[in-house]
Design a protein around this motif. Structure first.
Motif, PDB file in Angstrom:
ATOM      1  N   THR A  21      37.105 -26.363  29.921  1.00 41.85           N
ATOM      2  CA  THR A  21      37.284 -24.906  29.875  1.00 41.85           C
ATOM      3  C   THR A  21      37.332 -24.293  28.522  1.00 41.85           C
ATOM      4  N   SER A  22      36.645 -23.151  28.321  1.00 45.62           N
ATOM      5  CA  SER A  22      36.967 -22.486  26.968  1.00 45.62           C
ATOM      6  C   SER A  22      37.485 -21.208  27.018  1.00 45.62           C
ATOM      7  N   ILE A  23      38.464 -20.872  26.439  1.00 48.09           N
ATOM      8  CA  ILE A  23      38.930 -19.513  26.486  1.00 48.09           C
ATOM      9  C   ILE A  23      38.711 -18.699  25.224  1.00 48.09           C
ATOM     10  N   ARG A  24      38.322 -17.571  25.388  1.00 46.72           N
ATOM     11  CA  ARG A  24      38.207 -16.658  24.175  1.00 46.72           C
ATOM     12  C   ARG A  24      39.255 -15.946  24.111  1.00 46.72           C
ATOM     13  N   ARG A  44      41.023 -12.569  22.305  1.00 46.90           N
ATOM     14  CA  ARG A  44      40.871 -11.376  21.380  1.00 46.90           C
ATOM     15  C   ARG A  44      41.467 -10.331  21.710  1.00 46.90           C
ATOM     16  N   ASP A  45      42.192  -9.592  20.798  1.00 49.10           N
ATOM     17  CA  ASP A  45      43.345  -8.768  20.984  1.00 49.10           C
ATOM     18  C   ASP A  45      44.456  -8.904  22.147  1.00 49.10           C
ATOM     19  N   GLY A  46      44.836 -10.201  22.224  1.00 50.50           N
ATOM     20  CA  GLY A  46      45.846 -10.561  22.909  1.00 50.50           C
ATOM     21  C   GLY A  46      45.634 -10.755  24.228  1.00 50.50           C
ATOM     22  N   VAL A  47      44.275 -10.789  24.814  1.00 46.90           N
ATOM     23  CA  VAL A  47      43.780 -11.086  26.128  1.00 46.90           C
ATOM     24  C   VAL A  47      42.770 -12.324  26.018  1.00 46.90           C
ATOM     25  N   GLY A  48      43.111 -13.191  26.937  1.00 45.03           N
ATOM     26  CA  GLY A  48      41.970 -14.369  26.985  1.00 45.03           C
ATOM     27  C   GLY A  48      40.864 -14.213  27.922  1.00 45.03           C
ATOM     28  N   THR A  49      39.801 -14.606  27.705  1.00 48.10           N
ATOM     29  CA  THR A  49      38.771 -14.738  28.737  1.00 48.10           C
ATOM     30  C   THR A  49      37.885 -15.764  28.951  1.00 48.10           C
ATOM     31  N   ILE A  50      37.353 -16.179  30.170  1.00 47.42           N
ATOM     32  CA  ILE A  50      36.896 -17.351  30.558  1.00 47.42           C
ATOM     33  C   ILE A  50      35.568 -16.736  31.234  1.00 47.42           C
ATOM     34  N   GLU A  51      34.215 -17.058  30.551  1.00 47.32           N
ATOM     35  CA  GLU A  51      33.249 -16.446  31.260  1.00 47.32           C
ATOM     36  C   GLU A  51      32.959 -17.701  32.303  1.00 47.32           C
ATOM     37  N   VAL A  52      32.513 -17.489  33.543  1.00 43.80           N
ATOM     38  CA  VAL A  52      32.272 -18.203  34.722  1.00 43.80           C
ATOM     39  C   VAL A  52      30.641 -18.215  34.882  1.00 43.80           C
ATOM     40  N   MET A  66      49.277 -13.937  33.476  1.00 41.93           N
ATOM     41  CA  MET A  66      48.557 -13.071  34.732  1.00 41.93           C
ATOM     42  C   MET A  66      47.101 -13.442  34.667  1.00 41.93           C
ATOM     43  N   ALA A  67      46.718 -14.058  35.593  1.00 45.39           N
ATOM     44  CA  ALA A  67      45.265 -14.044  35.593  1.00 45.39           C
ATOM     45  C   ALA A  67      44.519 -13.039  36.661  1.00 45.39           C
ATOM     46  N   GLY A  68      43.613 -12.397  36.017  1.00 43.54           N
ATOM     47  CA  GLY A  68      42.545 -11.499  36.558  1.00 43.54           C
ATOM     48  C   GLY A  68      41.169 -12.106  36.651  1.00 43.54           C
ATOM     49  N   TRP A  69      40.431 -11.921  37.803  1.00 44.65           N
ATOM     50  CA  TRP A  69      39.312 -12.219  38.020  1.00 44.65           C
ATOM     51  C   TRP A  69      38.407 -10.950  38.512  1.00 44.65           C
ATOM     52  N   THR A  70      37.086 -11.257  38.373  1.00 44.54           N
ATOM     53  CA  THR A  70      36.218 -10.114  38.973  1.00 44.54           C
ATOM     54  C   THR A  70      35.089 -10.859  39.693  1.00 44.54           C
ATOM     55  N   VAL A  71      34.893 -10.377  41.284  1.00 44.42           N
ATOM     56  CA  VAL A  71      33.769 -10.740  41.922  1.00 44.42           C
ATOM     57  C   VAL A  71      32.667  -9.959  42.209  1.00 44.42           C
ATOM     58  N   GLU A  72      31.461 -10.169  41.626  1.00 43.20           N
ATOM     59  CA  GLU A  72      30.528  -9.256  41.909  1.00 43.20           C
ATOM     60  C   GLU A  72      29.091  -9.828  42.768  1.00 43.20           C
ATOM     61  N   ASP A  73      28.757  -9.249  43.772  1.00 41.14           N
ATOM     62  CA  ASP A  73      27.870  -9.706  44.733  1.00 41.14           C
ATOM     63  C   ASP A  73      28.302 -11.240  45.229  1.00 41.14           C
ATOM     64  N   GLY A  74      29.447 -11.575  45.342  1.00 45.76           N
ATOM     65  CA  GLY A  74      29.716 -12.843  45.678  1.00 45.76           C
ATOM     66  C   GLY A  74      30.097 -13.800  44.946  1.00 45.76           C
ATOM     67  N   ARG A  75      30.049 -13.581  43.636  1.00 48.64           N
ATOM     68  CA  ARG A  75      30.044 -14.653  42.186  1.00 48.64           C
ATOM     69  C   ARG A  75      31.002 -14.043  41.370  1.00 48.64           C
ATOM     70  N   ILE A  76      32.052 -15.167  41.143  1.00 50.83           N
ATOM     71  CA  ILE A  76      33.114 -14.856  40.119  1.00 50.83           C
ATOM     72  C   ILE A  76      32.377 -14.619  38.688  1.00 50.83           C
ATOM     73  N   THR A  77      32.662 -13.399  38.006  1.00 50.19           N
ATOM     74  CA  THR A  77      31.975 -13.361  36.698  1.00 50.19           C
ATOM     75  C   THR A  77      32.646 -13.831  35.589  1.00 50.19           C
TER      76      THR A  77
END
Length: 435
Positions: free
Chosen positions: A421-424, A426-434, A368-379
């Motif tokens: 693309t680099s995926i970090r 940790r604790d069973g969750v992957g994170t991509i910094e955009v 499942m892929a989740g993402w956050t948009v703050e002030d118009g930018r995917i973080t």
């Protein structure tokens, strides 16, 4: 003014044929809680939803996909609020099945795009309101039977119900030796006979220099080396990107859903070239995220111009073997007894659970892929691994549970490396910094 923020989560294919128990199932609460923490929750509805309100099409997406309309209530129980209906099963029960599914979705107030009463309707975005953002979704499929493609409405005639299509063409580049072989084999088999006759009669233009067709397989191109090229249809791309630009005028964020099984390489986890071309072009036209699904397995993730391309999220619910009914064509095409019940048919098709999707590891793990948009930018993008029960028995197989599986995330990281693309993990969750 404070920060404007919206959270989204997306999953792949929901091929749902069974009710969620009244008290859920082991793991249901954890996964529905995660979905519920997001403002936007997307899923691909890999089914038609009706009570035999359409007739079985001559061709299906593999399994004729029909389930009772009340399964839509189970879909909503997971917490989803935004849906794709354009996929290779959209037309499994003809135009009537398309319209019946739309009717049952609308009765429940479900927001969807990708199918409609005509091409104009199927192509349009739908809109989801969140506290800080209005989100548009445009849904497209490149995998479909010709009969399931929506037709345009003219001033004098109604259009054809169906899905929003993305056609593509194949070009097989070959060296001079192989180009000569193609021509020789075409002459022996007469595979281009109708086209040759049309050219001779003056109805069709002659073949372009250095390009030669081989029936319906596509065009062979004279080149210095051998490789395969796939190209999205220019007319379809214009229609889709025009809709993206219109959605960008009417919404804060635009998501594009693409259902695509295709691959140019024997490795099915690598998307076809036209899919990558499509993804870049829709981002260039103004889309913020492309959500891919279709091959029933994971494909890589690309960050392109600060936007997110999810080439395939794999399965989320996958219950093909517990479908209630299959038509005459299913058993007839396999030379099986016409009165064979569906359970026996599924056992025959899977060689009693020893062949096909049922034993393929990558079919039963996804994210499942989740993402956050703050002030118009995917973080950032967060990736939550899911297991669908590879070794479970048929009546229990196909329900998603959060697995926290590092192996699944490492595999996805491997698929994403070619895109830089680099995926970090940790604790069973992957994170991509955009960036």
């Amino acid at each position: 003014m404070g920060t404007k923020k919206v959270t989204s989560i997306a999953v792949g294919d929901m091929f749902i044929t069974r009710k969620v128990a009244e008290k859920g199932y082991p793991g249901f609460g954890e996964i529905s809680d995660l979905i519920g923490r997001h403002d936007v929750a997307f899923a691909n509805l890999e089914m038609t939803f009706h009570n035999q309100e359409g007739w079985p099409a001559a061709e299906s997406g593999g399994t004729w996909a029909m389930t009772e309309p009340d399964k839509l209530d189970d879909v909503k129980r997971f917490g989803f609020n935004l849906f794709n209906t354009a996929n290779n099963h959209s037309g499994d029960y003809g135009q009537e099945g398309v319209m019946a599914t739309i009717r049952h979705l609308r009765e429940r107030g479900m927001i969807f795009s990708g199918t409609g009463a005509n091409l104009q309707e199927a192509s349009r975005p739908c809109y989801l309101e969140t506290p800080d953002y209005r989100v548009a979704l445009i849904s497209v499929s490149s995998s479909f039977s010709d009969a399931s493609r929506a037709g345009g409405q003219s001033g004098e005639m109604a259009g054809r119900p169906g899905l929003n299509p993305l056609r593509y063409s194949m070009r097989y580049h070959v060296d001079p030796e192989n180009f000569a072989k193609v021509k020789e084999l075409a002459a022996i088999t007469r595979v281009n006979m109708d086209k040759d006759e049309s050219i001779a009669l003056g109805y069709s233009a002659p073949y372009e220099e250095g390009i030669y067709p081989f029936g319906s397989a596509g065009n062979f191109v004279l080149d210095t080396k051998n490789f395969i090229e796939s190209v999205p249809n220019a007319q379809d791309m214009k229609r889709i990107t025009d809709q993206i630009r219109e959605a960008k005028r009417q919404a804060d964020l635009v998501y594009v859903s693409l259902h695509a099984h295709e691959h140019d390489d024997p490795d099915t986890s690598i998307p076809a070239q036209f899919i990558e071309t499509f993804a870049h072009q829709v981002i260039d036209a103004g889309a913020d995220v492309m959500i891919g699904h279709g091959p029933h397995e994971l494909r890589g993730i690309e960050i392109y111009k600060g936007k997110v391309i999810l080439y395939s999220l794999g399965n989320f619910v996958f219950q093909t073997e517990t479908v209630s009914l299959q038509p005459y064509d299913a058993v007839y095409n396999k030379h099986l007894p016409l009165d064979m019940p569906v359970g026996a048919y599924m056992s025959e098709r899977s060689k009693n659970g020893t062949a096909g999707y049922g034993v393929m590891k990558n079919i039963w793990r996804s994210v499942m892929a989740g993402w956050t948009v703050e002030d118009g930018r995917i973080t950032e993008v967060e990736l939550y691994p899911v297991s669908l029960g590879l070794k479970a028995v048929r009546p229990q197989k196909g329900w998603p549970v959060l697995s926290h599986d590092q192996d699944t995330l490492s595999y996805l990281a491997h698929l994403s490396e070619p895109y830089g693309t680099s995926i970090r993990i940790r604790d069973g969750v992957g994170t991509i910094e955009v960036n």
